[in-house]
Design an enzyme around this catalytic site. Structure first.
Site, PDB file in Angstrom:
ATOM      1  N   ASN A   1       0.876  -1.179   0.000  1.00 48.24           N
ATOM      2  CA  ASN A   1       0.000   0.000   0.000  1.00 48.24           C
ATOM      3  C   ASN A   1       0.907   1.222   0.000  1.00 48.24           C
ATOM      4  OD1 ASN A   1      -1.798   2.038   0.482  1.00 48.24           O
ATOM      5  ND2 ASN A   1      -2.322   1.399   2.561  1.00 48.24           N
TER       6      ASN A   1
ATOM      7  N   LYS B   1       0.125   4.230  -0.373  1.00 52.22           N
ATOM      8  CA  LYS B   1      -0.545   5.426   0.169  1.00 52.22           C
ATOM      9  C   LYS B   1      -0.310   6.609  -0.774  1.00 52.22           C
ATOM     10  CE  LYS B   1      -0.140   3.317   4.661  1.00 52.22           C
ATOM     11  NZ  LYS B   1      -0.060   3.448   6.094  1.00 52.22           N
TER      12      LYS B   1
ATOM     13  N   HIS C   1      -9.390   1.004   4.530  1.00 53.35           N
ATOM     14  CA  HIS C   1      -8.144   1.226   5.271  1.00 53.35           C
ATOM     15  C   HIS C   1      -8.411   2.180   6.443  1.00 53.35           C
ATOM     16  CE1 HIS C   1      -4.131   2.603   6.277  1.00 53.35           C
ATOM     17  NE2 HIS C   1      -3.721   1.462   5.759  1.00 53.35           N
TER      18      HIS C   1
ATOM     19  N   GLU D   1      -6.887   4.638   7.519  1.00 49.76           N
ATOM     20  CA  GLU D   1      -6.719   6.068   7.201  1.00 49.76           C
ATOM     21  C   GLU D   1      -7.966   6.615   6.505  1.00 49.76           C
ATOM     22  OE1 GLU D   1      -2.934   5.664   5.237  1.00 49.76           O
ATOM     23  OE2 GLU D   1      -2.056   5.123   7.168  1.00 49.76           O
TER      24      GLU D   1
ATOM     25  N   GLU E   1      -5.341  -5.001  10.490  1.00 50.34           N
ATOM     26  CA  GLU E   1      -4.377  -3.922  10.691  1.00 50.34           C
ATOM     27  C   GLU E   1      -4.691  -3.157  11.973  1.00 50.34           C
ATOM     28  OE1 GLU E   1      -2.285  -2.773   6.815  1.00 50.34           O
ATOM     29  OE2 GLU E   1      -4.012  -1.481   7.024  1.00 50.34           O
TER      30      GLU E   1
ATOM     31  N   GLY F   1       2.325   2.490  10.600  1.00 51.21           N
ATOM     32  CA  GLY F   1       3.247   3.610  10.409  1.00 51.21           C
ATOM     33  C   GLY F   1       3.928   4.059  11.687  1.00 51.21           C
TER      34      GLY F   1
END
Ligand code: PGA
Length: 255
Positions: free
Chosen positions: A13, A15, A98, A100, A170, A176
């Site tokens: 990913n 991003k 996701h 985010e 996740e 991160g």
């Protein structure tokens, strides 16, 4: 637990990283490194890098995925991209839900369900993300919450459609942050997701679904995480931007 019933898949990913030119350069470097992969390999660049990614991965066996899809086929949804548009380009996968997206763009379990359904109906494999935040982990509700997220994300999915679904566990606190879940924590939740799938679709279907772990997975910790019976692959953020590191994770999944 028979892992041979399902495919190991390592997905990157990217991003909001890499311009089209940078994406081309990354894939030129990555493709030879993962040529002998004995697992699924997928890269998910930003939308503007998809065309060049398809070009660079043609004939390599590397799949290309989007980071999101809209649930309607077309219409007045400024800034959105429909699943069918991506499938027509030649994409194979789409990440859906996701954290985010959930955190910054108002994604809910309900919209995740709609997006996942649209992806699968368009012929894309949906990588459906679930996971708890730090407060929820500390409250001890992780397993209940992730099972519920999984259940809602899959509302309306038939057993047959589950062949087009990958679940990515996740934990938000591990994304991160460099703070990886321990292999035992990842296994506990991935096993709970599989138990939920078994409840919904029976054990055979549950055993055939790929469940990934994501959250600071890297070249150093991948092997231990992937050795767990219910961890079938990884959704990789930061380390997917470094070809050598991503290739090392692919190698760990290929064993
Ligand atoms: P990370 O991201 O590997 O950088 O923690 C994982 C993800 O967000 O999918």
């Amino acid at each position: 637990m028979d892992k041979s019933k399902r495919k190991a898949v390592i997905a990157g990913n990217w991003k909001m990283n890499k311009t089209p030119k940078e994406a081309a350069a990354l894939l030129d470097e990555l493709a030879p490194l993962v040529r002998n992969a004995n697992c699924g390999v997928v890269v998910c660049p930003p939308y503007v890098g998809l065309a060049v990614a398809l070009e660079k991965t043609a004939g390599t066996g590397i799949g290309v995925g989007a980071q999101n899809v809209h649930f309607e086929k077309s219409g007045a949804f400024t800034g959105e991209i429909a699943a069918g548009m991506l499938a027509e380009m030649g994409l194979t996968h789409a990440i859906v839900g996701h954290s985010e997206r959930r955190q910054y763009f108002g994604e809910t379990d309900e919209t995740v369900n709609k997006r996942a359904k649209a992806a699968v109906e368009a012929g894309l494999t949906a990588i459906v993300c679930v996971g708890e935040n730090l407060t929820e982990r500390e409250q001890g509700v992780t397993v209940d919450l992730v099972r519920l997220q999984t259940k809602i994300a899959l509302l309306g999915f038939s057993a047959e459609e589950m062949q087009m679904v990958i679940i990515a566990y996740e934990p938000v606190w591990a994304i991160g942050t460099g703070r990886t879940a321990t292999a035992d924590q990842a296994e506990e939740v991935c096993a709970a997701i599989r138990a939920q799938l078994a409840e919904l679709y029976g054990q055979d279907v549950a055993d055939s679904v790929t469940i990934q772990y994501g959250g600071s997975m890297n070249a150093q910790n991948a092997e231990e995480l992937l050795a767990k019976p219910n961890v079938d692959g990884g959704l990789i953020g930061g380390a997917s931007l470094k070809p050598a590191d991503f290739a090392a994770i692919v190698k760990a999944a290929s064993r």
